[in-house]
Design a protein around this motif. Structure first.
Motif, PDB file in Angstrom:
ATOM      1  N   THR A   5      11.529 -20.444  13.702  1.00 41.00           N
ATOM      2  CA  THR A   5      11.640 -20.982  12.344  1.00 41.00           C
ATOM      3  C   THR A   5      13.095 -21.310  12.003  1.00 41.00           C
ATOM      4  O   THR A   5      13.388 -22.369  11.428  1.00 41.00           O
ATOM      5  CB  THR A   5      11.089 -19.990  11.317  1.00 41.00           C
ATOM      6  N   THR A   6      14.017 -20.413  12.371  1.00 43.20           N
ATOM      7  CA  THR A   6      15.428 -20.662  12.081  1.00 43.20           C
ATOM      8  C   THR A   6      15.936 -21.888  12.836  1.00 43.20           C
ATOM      9  O   THR A   6      16.624 -22.742  12.272  1.00 43.20           O
ATOM     10  CB  THR A   6      16.273 -19.432  12.457  1.00 43.20           C
ATOM     11  N   GLY A   7      15.579 -21.979  14.125  1.00 47.33           N
ATOM     12  CA  GLY A   7      16.021 -23.114  14.926  1.00 47.33           C
ATOM     13  C   GLY A   7      15.488 -24.440  14.418  1.00 47.33           C
ATOM     14  O   GLY A   7      16.220 -25.426  14.336  1.00 47.33           O
ATOM     15  N   VAL A   8      14.203 -24.471  14.037  1.00 52.42           N
ATOM     16  CA  VAL A   8      13.595 -25.700  13.527  1.00 52.42           C
ATOM     17  C   VAL A   8      14.300 -26.159  12.251  1.00 52.42           C
ATOM     18  O   VAL A   8      14.600 -27.352  12.081  1.00 52.42           O
ATOM     19  CB  VAL A   8      12.087 -25.489  13.272  1.00 52.42           C
ATOM     20  N   VAL A   9      14.568 -25.229  11.337  1.00 53.62           N
ATOM     21  CA  VAL A   9      15.222 -25.574  10.069  1.00 53.62           C
ATOM     22  C   VAL A   9      16.618 -26.142  10.323  1.00 53.62           C
ATOM     23  O   VAL A   9      16.996 -27.174   9.747  1.00 53.62           O
ATOM     24  CB  VAL A   9      15.297 -24.340   9.152  1.00 53.62           C
ATOM     25  N   ILE A  10      17.384 -25.514  11.202  1.00 50.64           N
ATOM     26  CA  ILE A  10      18.749 -25.967  11.451  1.00 50.64           C
ATOM     27  C   ILE A  10      18.752 -27.316  12.172  1.00 50.64           C
ATOM     28  O   ILE A  10      19.580 -28.184  11.880  1.00 50.64           O
ATOM     29  CB  ILE A  10      19.531 -24.896  12.240  1.00 50.64           C
ATOM     30  N   ILE A  11      17.823 -27.522  13.096  1.00 52.45           N
ATOM     31  CA  ILE A  11      17.713 -28.831  13.754  1.00 52.45           C
ATOM     32  C   ILE A  11      17.406 -29.911  12.721  1.00 52.45           C
ATOM     33  O   ILE A  11      17.999 -30.993  12.728  1.00 52.45           O
ATOM     34  CB  ILE A  11      16.619 -28.800  14.842  1.00 52.45           C
ATOM     35  N   ALA A  12      16.466 -29.620  11.818  1.00 54.54           N
ATOM     36  CA  ALA A  12      16.098 -30.598  10.781  1.00 54.54           C
ATOM     37  C   ALA A  12      17.279 -30.899   9.868  1.00 54.54           C
ATOM     38  O   ALA A  12      17.486 -32.050   9.463  1.00 54.54           O
ATOM     39  CB  ALA A  12      14.918 -30.067   9.966  1.00 54.54           C
ATOM     40  N   ILE A  13      18.072 -29.878   9.546  1.00 54.67           N
ATOM     41  CA  ILE A  13      19.258 -30.099   8.715  1.00 54.67           C
ATOM     42  C   ILE A  13      20.221 -31.049   9.421  1.00 54.67           C
ATOM     43  O   ILE A  13      20.703 -32.030   8.841  1.00 54.67           O
ATOM     44  CB  ILE A  13      19.959 -28.759   8.408  1.00 54.67           C
ATOM     45  N   GLY A  14      20.515 -30.775  10.690  1.00 54.24           N
ATOM     46  CA  GLY A  14      21.455 -31.605  11.430  1.00 54.24           C
ATOM     47  C   GLY A  14      20.986 -33.043  11.576  1.00 54.24           C
ATOM     48  O   GLY A  14      21.737 -33.986  11.315  1.00 54.24           O
ATOM     49  N   ILE A  15      19.711 -33.231  11.950  1.00 48.66           N
ATOM     50  CA  ILE A  15      19.192 -34.582  12.161  1.00 48.66           C
ATOM     51  C   ILE A  15      19.146 -35.371  10.855  1.00 48.66           C
ATOM     52  O   ILE A  15      19.462 -36.561  10.817  1.00 48.66           O
ATOM     53  CB  ILE A  15      17.798 -34.517  12.814  1.00 48.66           C
ATOM     54  N   SER A  16      18.771 -34.695   9.768  1.00 51.24           N
ATOM     55  CA  SER A  16      18.674 -35.399   8.487  1.00 51.24           C
ATOM     56  C   SER A  16      20.037 -35.870   7.986  1.00 51.24           C
ATOM     57  O   SER A  16      20.132 -36.830   7.215  1.00 51.24           O
ATOM     58  CB  SER A  16      18.018 -34.503   7.435  1.00 51.24           C
ATOM     59  N   LEU A  17      21.112 -35.207   8.434  1.00 54.97           N
ATOM     60  CA  LEU A  17      22.454 -35.562   7.975  1.00 54.97           C
ATOM     61  C   LEU A  17      23.132 -36.597   8.875  1.00 54.97           C
ATOM     62  O   LEU A  17      24.103 -37.227   8.462  1.00 54.97           O
ATOM     63  CB  LEU A  17      23.331 -34.303   7.907  1.00 54.97           C
ATOM     64  N   ILE A  18      22.626 -36.775  10.089  1.00 56.51           N
ATOM     65  CA  ILE A  18      23.242 -37.729  11.011  1.00 56.51           C
ATOM     66  C   ILE A  18      23.233 -39.135  10.417  1.00 56.51           C
ATOM     67  O   ILE A  18      24.185 -39.906  10.591  1.00 56.51           O
ATOM     68  CB  ILE A  18      22.535 -37.688  12.380  1.00 56.51           C
ATOM     69  N   LYS A  19      22.168 -39.476   9.698  1.00 52.20           N
ATOM     70  CA  LYS A  19      22.089 -40.798   9.067  1.00 52.20           C
ATOM     71  C   LYS A  19      23.240 -40.991   8.079  1.00 52.20           C
ATOM     72  O   LYS A  19      23.828 -42.079   8.001  1.00 52.20           O
ATOM     73  CB  LYS A  19      20.748 -40.962   8.348  1.00 52.20           C
ATOM     74  N   VAL A  20      23.584 -39.949   7.338  1.00 50.76           N
ATOM     75  CA  VAL A  20      24.689 -40.027   6.382  1.00 50.76           C
ATOM     76  C   VAL A  20      26.006 -40.256   7.124  1.00 50.76           C
ATOM     77  O   VAL A  20      26.820 -41.099   6.745  1.00 50.76           O
ATOM     78  CB  VAL A  20      24.757 -38.745   5.530  1.00 50.76           C
ATOM     79  N   GLY A  21      26.226 -39.499   8.215  1.00 50.76           N
ATOM     80  CA  GLY A  21      27.451 -39.656   8.986  1.00 50.76           C
ATOM     81  C   GLY A  21      27.579 -41.032   9.596  1.00 50.76           C
ATOM     82  O   GLY A  21      28.650 -41.646   9.572  1.00 50.76           O
ATOM     83  N   MET A  22      26.487 -41.562  10.135  1.00 45.32           N
ATOM     84  CA  MET A  22      26.525 -42.886  10.749  1.00 45.32           C
ATOM     85  C   MET A  22      26.749 -43.981   9.705  1.00 45.32           C
ATOM     86  O   MET A  22      27.447 -44.975   9.963  1.00 45.32           O
ATOM     87  CB  MET A  22      25.220 -43.142  11.506  1.00 45.32           C
ATOM     88  N   THR A  23      26.177 -43.794   8.519  1.00 43.24           N
ATOM     89  CA  THR A  23      26.386 -44.770   7.447  1.00 43.24           C
ATOM     90  C   THR A  23      27.848 -44.823   7.039  1.00 43.24           C
ATOM     91  O   THR A  23      28.422 -45.907   6.848  1.00 43.24           O
ATOM     92  CB  THR A  23      25.512 -44.422   6.231  1.00 43.24           C
ATOM     93  N   ASP A  24      28.493 -43.659   6.916  1.00 41.76           N
ATOM     94  CA  ASP A  24      29.919 -43.632   6.590  1.00 41.76           C
ATOM     95  C   ASP A  24      30.748 -44.256   7.706  1.00 41.76           C
ATOM     96  O   ASP A  24      31.720 -44.975   7.446  1.00 41.76           O
ATOM     97  CB  ASP A  24      30.384 -42.197   6.330  1.00 41.76           C
ATOM     98  N   LEU A  25      30.374 -43.968   8.949  1.00 40.34           N
ATOM     99  CA  LEU A  25      31.120 -44.519  10.081  1.00 40.34           C
ATOM    100  C   LEU A  25      31.122 -46.051  10.035  1.00 40.34           C
ATOM    101  O   LEU A  25      32.099 -46.697  10.403  1.00 40.34           O
ATOM    102  CB  LEU A  25      30.505 -44.021  11.393  1.00 40.34           C
TER     103      LEU A  25
ATOM    104  N   LEU B 190      16.728 -22.025  18.896  1.00 39.36           N
ATOM    105  CA  LEU B 190      15.322 -22.244  19.231  1.00 39.36           C
ATOM    106  C   LEU B 190      15.009 -21.812  20.653  1.00 39.36           C
ATOM    107  O   LEU B 190      13.953 -21.232  20.930  1.00 39.36           O
ATOM    108  CB  LEU B 190      14.979 -23.728  19.036  1.00 39.36           C
ATOM    109  N   THR B 191      15.923 -22.089  21.579  1.00 39.53           N
ATOM    110  CA  THR B 191      15.676 -21.781  22.985  1.00 39.53           C
ATOM    111  C   THR B 191      16.158 -20.390  23.388  1.00 39.53           C
ATOM    112  O   THR B 191      16.183 -20.068  24.577  1.00 39.53           O
ATOM    113  CB  THR B 191      16.370 -22.834  23.874  1.00 39.53           C
ATOM    114  N   SER B 192      16.548 -19.578  22.396  1.00 42.23           N
ATOM    115  CA  SER B 192      16.982 -18.213  22.724  1.00 42.23           C
ATOM    116  C   SER B 192      15.813 -17.321  23.101  1.00 42.23           C
ATOM    117  O   SER B 192      16.010 -16.209  23.575  1.00 42.23           O
ATOM    118  CB  SER B 192      17.744 -17.600  21.540  1.00 42.23           C
ATOM    119  N   GLU B 193      14.580 -17.789  22.877  1.00 43.57           N
ATOM    120  CA  GLU B 193      13.403 -17.097  23.379  1.00 43.57           C
ATOM    121  C   GLU B 193      12.493 -18.134  24.049  1.00 43.57           C
ATOM    122  O   GLU B 193      12.608 -19.329  23.768  1.00 43.57           O
ATOM    123  CB  GLU B 193      12.668 -16.359  22.262  1.00 43.57           C
TER     124      GLU B 193
END
Length: 451
Positions: free
Chosen positions: A144-164, A378-381
């Motif tokens: 659950t922790t890994g999924v949430v953090i992955i979703a946070i990172g992926i959802s923000l990549i669009k913002v970073g690319m737009t600024d770039l 996520l892959t720690s187990e």
């Protein structure tokens, strides 16, 4: 020096020079992370006029929060060198809140009043949740922790690319100049981050943004007009923009407070390991409970000061591991440096000068690393059939609503706003499936007939 060696333990008191040197490394490791969420939100919602004050308050709240978390005030604060900072996890949800108010014709004050209002009341979710750590252990898993953090990172990549590419609604969006500058910053950060020198690695993002801004200056892409007529000091003004609240805009924020509590538990566990403290038993749970409570209280203070929610920064665990200095005194030095920085609005205005491609080149790395951190958790187990199914369904749902936003347009507004965020959709799916799917490790052994 072995990276696992502790030169100064939690209760040790190194000298002034050592404490200040270690504190500066913590500040360098987290400074960009503290101010970037505010810069992104302001850029997307057109709040540039408020940036100097918002940045000052973000730095001041980081200092106050770090002191509370490190020193420990009664039951509040883990007592570890746990640097606080503005959380990236809330970005997509806060932009949604601000955009909703802006589409209604709301002013900048209206936008900030709503965002800070839902953050203020949402902080009580984490405060209350901290008292029920034993009851929610079942859903605080690497999956659950890994999924949430992955979703946070992926959802923000669009913002970073737009600024770039130049920023939202930029006239020269995607121009060769913007892309070259942004990718140049990205390459500089990658180069210094790969260096063996620890100081250069810690300062990679700072160096990349500084070099990019200098290049942008000679390209005529910087504007220093915002530095004129700024006050020397920034005096905190509680609820400066007012406070507002709506249930349908509050629910996604409340859910993300739940997820950040899970993330904080992981960061504090890693911090405890580096400080040679136990990570099992009642003392450990008490430390985690106090740390999550500290996060909630610090986010409450942040909303009052007119900045966005705070959380425990994981990158500072690496500074402790690298330096071998886990002293609480160093944490107080870190808090002091941030509070001094927060009193000068010139810093916020100077950061506003940074061109969007430079900011995008730096944040794209940070956001992608957030997602990579989620993959590591996520892959720690083992990814057995159950965990693979939970991961696939959760990320599928989260990324699905991000790519096809109007899929929830016919739902009631409160539910639509909740599920519009890929973070909340992925997190909710992971939690629900973790509860209803049987754990294979505890499943009964099948009974076979004997011949």
């Amino acid at each position: 020096m072995s990276q696992s060696q502790v030169l100064y333990g939690l209760e040790d008191r190194p000298g002034f020079a050592i404490s200040l040197t270690a504190a500066i490394q913590h500040v360098l490791a987290s400074f960009i992370g503290v101010v970037t969420p505010t810069l992104i939100i302001s850029s997307v919602l057109g709040l540039q006029a408020e940036v100097p004050y918002l940045i000052s308050m973000a730095l001041l709240a980081t200092g106050l929060g770090t002191f509370i978390q490190t020193k420990g005030i009664g039951p509040i604060g883990s007592g570890l060198v746990a640097v606080q900072g503005t959380s990236f996890a809330f970005l997509s949800a806060l932009i949604l809140v601000g955009s909703t108010v802006k589409e209604r014709g709301g002013s900048n004050d209206d936008i900030l009043a709503m965002m800070l209002g839902v953050c203020f009341f949402g902080a009580f979710v984490e405060i209350i949740l901290s008292q029920f750590i034993n009851q929610i252990k079942r859903v605080i898993t690497p999956v659950t922790t890994g999924v949430v953090i992955i979703a946070i990172g992926i959802s923000l990549i669009k913002v970073g690319m737009t600024d770039l590419a130049g920023g939202f609604n930029a006239d020269a969006f995607g121009s060769v100049e913007n892309l070259s500058l942004g990718l140049g910053v990205l390459l500089v950060i990658i180069y210094f981050n790969a260096c063996k020198n620890h100081w250069l690695r810690l300062s990679a993002i700072f160096i990349g943004m500084a070099m990019g801004t200098v290049v942008a200056f000679f390209m005529g892409m910087t504007n220093f007009s915002g530095l004129v007529d700024l006050p020397w000091f920034s005096v905190p003004h509680p609820f400066k923009y007012g406070i507002n609240f709506e249930w349908d805009l509050f629910l996604p924020i409340a859910l993300i407070y739940f997820f950040t509590a899970i993330e904080t538990a992981g960061d504090l566990t890693a911090n405890s390991l580096f400080c040679k403290l136990p990570i099992t038993g009642e003392r450990y749970l008490k430390r985690i409970r106090a740390g999550i409570l500290g996060d909630g209280v610090n986010s409450l203070i942040a909303a009052i000061l007119c900045t966005f929610p705070n959380t425990t920064f994981g990158q500072n665990n690496g500074v402790i591991q690298m330096t071998g200095i886990a002293s609480r005194k160093v944490g107080c030095f870190v808090a002091g440096v941030f509070m001094v920085l927060g009193l000068f609005p010139f810093i916020g205005a100077l950061l506003q000068v940074i061109p969007k491609p430079v900011l995008g080149g730096a944040t794209l790395v940070m956001f992608a690393m957030v997602a990579v951190g989620g993959v590591k958790i996520l892959t720690s187990e083992p990814l057995n059939q159950r965990n693979s199914l939970i991961t696939a369904c959760s990320l599928g749902m989260g990324l699905g609503v991000m790519m096809v936003g109007n899929v929830v347009s016919q739902l009631p507004s409160w539910l639509g706003n909740l599920l519009t965020s890929p973070v909340t959709t992925a997190g909710l799916t992971a939690i629900i499936l973790s509860i209803i799917l049987p754990n294979q490790a505890s499943a009964p052994t099948p009974v076979t007939s004997e011949s």
